[in-house]
Write an enzyme that holds these catalytic residues in place. Structure first.
Site, short mmCIF file in Angstrom:
data_model
loop_
_atom_site.label_atom_id
_atom_site.label_comp_id
_atom_site.label_asym_id
_atom_site.label_seq_id
_atom_site.Cartn_x
_atom_site.Cartn_y
_atom_site.Cartn_z
N HIS A 39 0.84 -1.21 0.00
CA HIS A 39 0.00 0.00 0.00
C HIS A 39 0.87 1.26 0.00
CE1 HIS A 39 -3.45 2.59 1.25
NE2 HIS A 39 -2.48 3.24 1.90
N GLU A 40 1.86 1.28 0.88
CA GLU A 40 2.71 2.48 0.98
C GLU A 40 3.55 2.67 -0.28
OE1 GLU A 40 2.27 4.67 3.13
OE2 GLU A 40 0.90 3.48 4.34
N HIS A 46 1.62 4.29 -3.08
CA HIS A 46 1.53 5.76 -3.04
C HIS A 46 2.71 6.38 -3.80
CE1 HIS A 46 -1.90 6.62 -0.51
NE2 HIS A 46 -1.44 5.94 0.52
N GLU A 58 -6.07 6.98 -1.76
CA GLU A 58 -6.01 5.88 -0.80
C GLU A 58 -6.56 4.59 -1.41
OE1 GLU A 58 -4.49 5.47 1.86
OE2 GLU A 58 -3.88 7.53 2.18
ZN LIG Z 1 -2.39 5.31 2.26
#
Ligand SMILES: [Zn+2]
Length: 275
Positions: free
Chosen positions: A140-141, A144, A204
């Site tokens: 997830h990170e 980004h 997100e």
């Molecule tokens: Zn996030």
């Protein structure tokens, strides 16, 4: 550019008035506005990352940091290989990947700065529990950063005229100012510099989606992903959510989406062979 194409650009909402700054996020092809050069943001992030490493207590010799590095290496290779095999430009060209584990049980968080500078706080390890869980958070990170959400956010800041702080960062002003301030912890430093400010909901959601793809490509079991959000929800019951979750009004909605995506991602993005 013909008229129809032009109109479709104007209509995209994010980049109506500066056409050549428009690009799309990898895989999802969501349109993005990018005014600030990525290389500048990466260089700035690398500087801040250095400061974080000096200020925080790092765990440099443990099973956990070995796992973080192992997962990270697999993920960076798989991402590169995926874009290569798909004949698409690799968004991670120019990344200088690095991984740290910060010894702080109170912080259940992780982040990846523009350019691939990753930090995991030991507090989140109680939630991730195993390698698949850790891969979910890291994916997830990393997503980004791969989707250049910080570049997009910084560019929007410029447009909305709230970007003075960011412009100041590029000139080095803010950073030197923060240097003078004593006793500011690095979390404060990071949020002041915009690194840990919340991403918007679209970003997100995109990070959730791409993160699962990267995990799956790297050979991790993404059926663990909804489970870490369940655990996070349980831990946070009655308390203010940690930063990692603070931009998500509804954990349930997030888990629902993740469950909807899981099977298709497993089928469409099987582990990629990396030598
Ligand atoms: Zn996030």
């Amino acid at each position: 550019m013909n008229r129809r194409k032009f109109l479709s650009y104007v209509g995209c909402g994010c980049c109506g008035f500066i056409l050549n700054s428009c690009s799309t996020a990898p895989i999802t092809e969501r349109r993005q506005l990018k005014l600030i050069p990525e290389s500048k943001l990466n260089a700035q992030a690398a500087q801040i990352y250095k400061k974080v490493k000096n200020k925080e207590k790092l765990i440099t010799d443990s099973k956990e940091i070995s796992n973080i590095k192992e997962i990270g290496k697999k993920m960076q290779k798989s991402i590169g290989e995926y874009f290569y095999q798909s004949n698409l430009p690799d968004p991670t060209v120019g990344f200088d990947w690095e991984y740290i584990l910060i010894d702080n049980k109170k912080v259940r968080n992780a982040w990846c700065m523009p350019g691939g500078k990753i930090a995991v706080y030991s507090g989140i390890l109680d939630v991730t529990k195993n390698k698949n869980g850790l891969a979910a958070v890291m994916g997830h990170e990393i997503a980004h950063a791969v989707a250049k959400h910080s570049v997009e956010r910084a560019s929007r800041g410029v447009i909305l005229n709230t970007g003075t702080q960011l412009i100041d960062i590029f000139s080095g002003g803010k950073l030197s100012q923060v240097n003078k301030a004593t006793g500011m912890n690095t979390v404060g430093l990071l949020s002041q510099l915009g690194i840990m400010n919340p991403f918007n909901r679209k970003q997100e959601s995109e990070a959730d989606y791409l993160g699962m793809i990267f995990s799956s490509l790297s050979g991790y079991d993404i059926r663990e992903t909804p489970k870490i959000w369940e655990r996070m929800k349980k831990i946070n019951k009655g308390k203010a959510p940690p930063e990692f979750m603070s931009t998500h009004p509804s954990a349930d909605n997030r888990i629902k989406k993740i469950n909807e995506w899981t099977n298709k991602i497993i089928l469409d993005y099987p582990p990629i062979n990396i030598s």
